[in-house]
Design a protein around this motif. Structure first.
Motif, PDB file in Angstrom:
ATOM      1  N   UNK A   1      26.287  13.135   3.435  1.00 21.99           N
ATOM      2  CA  UNK A   1      27.616  13.521   3.928  1.00 21.99           C
ATOM      3  C   UNK A   1      27.823  13.071   5.379  1.00 21.99           C
ATOM      4  N   UNK A   2      26.754  13.047   6.168  1.00 16.14           N
ATOM      5  CA  UNK A   2      26.866  12.503   7.532  1.00 16.14           C
ATOM      6  C   UNK A   2      27.269  11.039   7.504  1.00 16.14           C
TER       7      UNK A   2
ATOM      8  N   UNK B   1      26.480   4.841  -2.300  1.00 11.71           N
ATOM      9  CA  UNK B   1      25.140   4.929  -2.880  1.00 11.71           C
ATOM     10  C   UNK B   1      24.470   6.245  -2.522  1.00 11.71           C
ATOM     11  N   UNK B   2      24.626   6.687  -1.289  1.00 17.06           N
ATOM     12  CA  UNK B   2      24.016   7.955  -0.864  1.00 17.06           C
ATOM     13  C   UNK B   2      24.633   9.135  -1.605  1.00 17.06           C
ATOM     14  N   UNK B   3      25.943   9.125  -1.777  1.00 15.49           N
ATOM     15  CA  UNK B   3      26.605  10.210  -2.508  1.00 15.49           C
ATOM     16  C   UNK B   3      26.181  10.213  -3.972  1.00 15.49           C
TER      17      UNK B   3
ATOM     18  N   UNK C   1      33.529   9.467  -4.046  1.00 17.37           N
ATOM     19  CA  UNK C   1      33.255   8.109  -4.520  1.00 17.37           C
ATOM     20  C   UNK C   1      34.538   7.285  -4.614  1.00 17.37           C
ATOM     21  N   UNK C   2      35.605   7.897  -5.101  1.00 20.41           N
ATOM     22  CA  UNK C   2      36.880   7.172  -5.199  1.00 20.41           C
ATOM     23  C   UNK C   2      37.422   6.821  -3.820  1.00 20.41           C
TER      24      UNK C   2
ATOM     25  N   UNK D   1      25.228  16.374  -5.379  1.00 21.48           N
ATOM     26  CA  UNK D   1      25.492  16.864  -6.720  1.00 21.48           C
ATOM     27  C   UNK D   1      26.907  17.424  -6.801  1.00 21.48           C
ATOM     28  N   UNK D   2      27.465  17.365  -7.994  1.00 23.51           N
ATOM     29  CA  UNK D   2      28.804  17.886  -8.211  1.00 23.51           C
ATOM     30  C   UNK D   2      28.790  19.413  -8.126  1.00 23.51           C
TER      31      UNK D   2
END
Length: 351
Positions: free
Chosen positions: A70-71, A260-262, A140-141, A267-268
């Motif tokens: 997230x960073x 890629x990190x996300x 991601x979008x 996690x959702x």
């Protein structure tokens, strides 16, 4: 005799255990009950149970991975916003023949502010999308669309297209609000983890403000700044045609890295039963439009002629009393009117 007595006691104990088993219920029933209890647990309760049973070291590593991801998302957002400031004036001069260094300020302002304009328009829509499709899906979008529009902005050949792509870049950016929501939900009520993660993720704005202008300013117009560099000579054609492409290529690399990190570490957090697929939403919209059209048709087909209200009847009687026709004709007209109203109120038009 002693053996027989011992055998009888053993048989008695076995019978007692069998009766206890029968009275308690069959093993299949207890197994089904345990399965139903396990399935009845919600997703949040399962996550809390895992977080309580997990070791402190493992839990801290998990918190560190999604916090770093997230960073990187927040850093990417900061770079997308700030990187245009050093070269926006030069971009306006390059795209508009009538603009020079004396009047380029207002045009540079349009390029810089169009990002926030698009973000203001789409903020609420991204929030609703996060509640429909999921938080990670929105991240991601946003990163994917940002990667596309930042490259289009770097290759813009007209001032209008630059403003348009920059505005679309802001509209496709729903990172900040979604990241804050993910932090609160992944912390699972742990205020210490939530406070530290929120401070680190939002603190990346400062780091983005620190190095983004320096990096983008150093990469803009490389043909003019580094005319003798070997890498500039190798790509002289494309760099001379698109002098502001390199800072946006760096932005695209940031977007891909954050995606890629996300994908790997975040996690959702939206429960699966609350998520909707894009196909399902499109089907719902189509079905709603179809039902609305049918509703209009039914409302026009099923119109009923209701009998006159009491007030309208009194007014009609008064009007008839003032009529000059004979009394018998008036009474006959009243009778026919009442029969027609009764007939029309109890019948419907055929579809």
């Amino acid at each position: 005799m002693e053996n027989q007595g011992g055998g009888g006691s053993i048989l008695t104990s076995v019978d007692e255990q069998h009766q206890d088993t029968l009275s308690a219920g069959s093993p299949d029933e207890s197994l089904n009950d345990s399965i139903e209890q396990h399935l009845s647990l919600s997703l949040e309760e399962k996550k809390r149970k895992v977080s309580r049973t997990a070791s402190p070291i493992h839990s801290s590593l998990l918190d560190a991975t999604w916090t770093i991801a997230l960073c990187l998302c927040t850093l990417t957002h900061s770079y997308l916003l700030i990187s245009v400031f050093p070269y926006s004036g030069y971009m306006a001069i390059d795209l508009l023949a009538s603009v020079n260094e004396e009047n380029a300020g207002s045009y540079a302002g349009w390029i810089a502010s169009s990002f926030m304009l698009g973000r203001t328009v789409s903020s609420y829509a991204w929030g609703k999308a996060a509640d429909l499709f999921g938080r990670r899906t929105v991240l991601l979008a946003s990163l994917g669309f940002s990667c596309i529009f930042t490259l289009l902005f770097g290759t813009a050949q007209t001032f209008a297209s630059a403003i348009l792509f920059r505005c679309f870049l802001g509209m496709s950016n729903g990172i900040t609000g979604t990241a804050k929501t993910i932090i609160s939900e992944l912390a699972h009520g742990n205020q210490g983890v939530e406070t530290k993660s929120m401070a680190l993720v939002m603190g990346m704005w400062g780091w983005g403000f620190l190095f983004s202008p320096a990096l983008s300013g150093a990469l803009a117009e490389p043909v003019r700044q580094y005319p003798n560099a070997a890498w500039v000579q190798q790509f002289h054609g494309i760099l001379s045609k698109f002098p502001f492409l390199l800072p946006n290529i760096v932005a695209a690399i940031f977007c891909i890295s954050a995606m890629m990190a996300v994908q790997l570490y975040v996690h959702e957090t939206l429960p699966r039963e609350k998520q909707k697929s894009l196909k399902r939403v499109c089907d719902d919209c189509t079905r709603a439009g179809t039902l609305w059209g049918r509703r209009d048709i039914k409302s026009s087909d099923n119109e009923e002629v209701l009998p006159m209200k009491h007030v309208q009847i009194e007014q009609h009687v008064k009007a008839n009393d003032e009529d000059d026709r004979p009394t018998s004709e008036i009474k006959e007209a009243r009778l026919k009117h009442g029969e027609s109203c009764l007939m029309l109120s109890t019948t419907k038009r055929p579809r």
